[in-house]
Design a protein around this motif. Structure first.
Motif, PDB file in Angstrom:
ATOM      1  N   LEU A  81       0.829  -1.200   0.000  1.00 58.48           N
ATOM      2  CA  LEU A  81       0.000   0.000   0.000  1.00 58.48           C
ATOM      3  C   LEU A  81       0.865   1.254   0.000  1.00 58.48           C
ATOM      4  O   LEU A  81       2.003   1.225   0.469  1.00 58.48           O
ATOM      5  CB  LEU A  81      -0.896   0.024   1.246  1.00 58.48           C
ATOM      6  CG  LEU A  81      -1.826  -1.158   1.459  1.00 58.48           C
ATOM      7  CD1 LEU A  81      -2.564  -0.998   2.783  1.00 58.48           C
ATOM      8  CD2 LEU A  81      -2.800  -1.281   0.315  1.00 58.48           C
ATOM      9  N   PHE A  85      -1.498   4.643   4.219  1.00 55.36           N
ATOM     10  CA  PHE A  85      -2.771   3.949   4.010  1.00 55.36           C
ATOM     11  C   PHE A  85      -2.946   2.867   5.061  1.00 55.36           C
ATOM     12  O   PHE A  85      -1.986   2.278   5.537  1.00 55.36           O
ATOM     13  CB  PHE A  85      -2.814   3.306   2.621  1.00 55.36           C
ATOM     14  CG  PHE A  85      -3.340   4.207   1.550  1.00 55.36           C
ATOM     15  CD1 PHE A  85      -4.557   3.951   0.944  1.00 55.36           C
ATOM     16  CD2 PHE A  85      -2.621   5.314   1.136  1.00 55.36           C
ATOM     17  CE1 PHE A  85      -5.048   4.776  -0.043  1.00 55.36           C
ATOM     18  CE2 PHE A  85      -3.094   6.146   0.160  1.00 55.36           C
ATOM     19  CZ  PHE A  85      -4.314   5.884  -0.449  1.00 55.36           C
ATOM     20  N   ARG A  86      -4.184   2.624   5.417  1.00 56.33           N
ATOM     21  CA  ARG A  86      -4.531   1.542   6.323  1.00 56.33           C
ATOM     22  C   ARG A  86      -5.138   0.416   5.498  1.00 56.33           C
ATOM     23  O   ARG A  86      -5.592   0.631   4.372  1.00 56.33           O
ATOM     24  CB  ARG A  86      -5.553   2.011   7.358  1.00 56.33           C
ATOM     25  CG  ARG A  86      -5.096   3.185   8.184  1.00 56.33           C
ATOM     26  CD  ARG A  86      -6.204   3.782   9.023  1.00 56.33           C
ATOM     27  NE  ARG A  86      -7.405   3.978   8.221  1.00 56.33           N
ATOM     28  CZ  ARG A  86      -8.638   3.805   8.686  1.00 56.33           C
ATOM     29  NH1 ARG A  86      -8.846   3.445   9.928  1.00 56.33           N
ATOM     30  NH2 ARG A  86      -9.688   4.000   7.913  1.00 56.33           N
ATOM     31  N   GLN A  88      -7.935  -0.786   5.933  1.00 58.70           N
ATOM     32  CA  GLN A  88      -9.326  -0.418   5.726  1.00 58.70           C
ATOM     33  C   GLN A  88      -9.515   0.528   4.538  1.00 58.70           C
ATOM     34  O   GLN A  88     -10.632   0.735   4.081  1.00 58.70           O
ATOM     35  CB  GLN A  88      -9.910   0.246   6.981  1.00 58.70           C
ATOM     36  CG  GLN A  88      -9.982  -0.675   8.172  1.00 58.70           C
ATOM     37  CD  GLN A  88      -8.760  -0.585   9.072  1.00 58.70           C
ATOM     38  OE1 GLN A  88      -7.644  -0.397   8.603  1.00 58.70           O
ATOM     39  NE2 GLN A  88      -8.965  -0.737  10.362  1.00 58.70           N
ATOM     40  N   ASP A  89      -8.427   1.106   4.012  1.00 56.24           N
ATOM     41  CA  ASP A  89      -8.502   2.024   2.879  1.00 56.24           C
ATOM     42  C   ASP A  89      -8.433   1.310   1.530  1.00 56.24           C
ATOM     43  O   ASP A  89      -8.653   1.928   0.496  1.00 56.24           O
ATOM     44  CB  ASP A  89      -7.350   3.037   2.940  1.00 56.24           C
ATOM     45  CG  ASP A  89      -7.413   3.914   4.183  1.00 56.24           C
ATOM     46  OD1 ASP A  89      -8.529   4.183   4.662  1.00 56.24           O
ATOM     47  OD2 ASP A  89      -6.348   4.325   4.663  1.00 56.24           O
ATOM     48  N   GLU A 114     -13.393  -6.500   2.023  1.00 58.27           N
ATOM     49  CA  GLU A 114     -12.732  -5.317   2.555  1.00 58.27           C
ATOM     50  C   GLU A 114     -12.406  -5.541   4.026  1.00 58.27           C
ATOM     51  O   GLU A 114     -13.172  -6.178   4.747  1.00 58.27           O
ATOM     52  CB  GLU A 114     -13.639  -4.077   2.456  1.00 58.27           C
ATOM     53  CG  GLU A 114     -13.923  -3.616   1.056  1.00 58.27           C
ATOM     54  CD  GLU A 114     -14.699  -2.305   1.048  1.00 58.27           C
ATOM     55  OE1 GLU A 114     -14.217  -1.320   1.656  1.00 58.27           O
ATOM     56  OE2 GLU A 114     -15.784  -2.292   0.455  1.00 58.27           O
ATOM     57  N   THR A 116     -12.294  -4.369   7.758  1.00 60.10           N
ATOM     58  CA  THR A 116     -13.042  -3.413   8.572  1.00 60.10           C
ATOM     59  C   THR A 116     -12.363  -3.133   9.906  1.00 60.10           C
ATOM     60  O   THR A 116     -12.558  -2.082  10.487  1.00 60.10           O
ATOM     61  CB  THR A 116     -14.482  -3.904   8.841  1.00 60.10           C
ATOM     62  OG1 THR A 116     -14.421  -5.147   9.546  1.00 60.10           O
ATOM     63  CG2 THR A 116     -15.252  -4.059   7.550  1.00 60.10           C
TER      64      THR A 116
END
Length: 144
Positions: A81, A85-86, A88-89, A114, A116
């Motif tokens: 990533l 960024f996490r 979750q993003d 995704e 969460t």
């Protein structure tokens, strides 16, 4: 001389953890220790006159996925990533699960997965750091 194959039971060699491959973001996940997924359709008996149901009503569909990953696997995913960024993003992705059973490969696709929730827990004496990640998905295609 032909080799004779003897089945030890009705199913032959049984599928186990070592026959499962999970692919996410285009790579086979190695640092995984648990995987679960299921789907359900709400159904209920519809009553009318008399004792017996007169039909079955159908409601909403729901699918779930969960997994436990080693810290190193989470880091490997996060390294792909952009900085800051996490998990979750990340945009939704299809997760492919393959089971090798005897000489066949069965595949399920968990759609639009995704992250969460991501967290860490470690205590004295742990030899590894595992993370239970919470995920969401839209639906599952079984045995595709």
């Amino acid at each position: 001389m032909a080799k004779v194959v003897t089945l030890i039971n009705a199913f032959g060699r049984m599928a186990g953890w070592n026959s499962v491959t999970l692919n996410i973001y285009g790579r086979d996940v190695q640092g995984i220790t648990e995987l679960s997924y299921d789907d359900v359709v709400e159904k209920e008996k519809i009553k009318g006159a008399g004792r017996m149901p007169i039909g079955i009503g159908e409601g909403d569909y729901d699918a779930k996925i969960g997994m436990k990953l080693y810290q190193e696997e989470v880091i490997a995913i996060m390294d792909s990533l952009p900085p800051g960024f996490r998990l979750q993003d990340v945009i939704p992705v299809d997760v492919i699960v393959q089971y090798t059973y005897n000489t066949r490969i069965y595949m399920d696709i968990i759609h639009n997965v995704e992250f969460t929730k991501v967290g860490k827990a470690v205590k004295k004496g742990d030899k590894t750091v595992e993370q239970t990640v919470e995920l969401i998905c839209t639906h599952i295609s079984w045995n595709v």
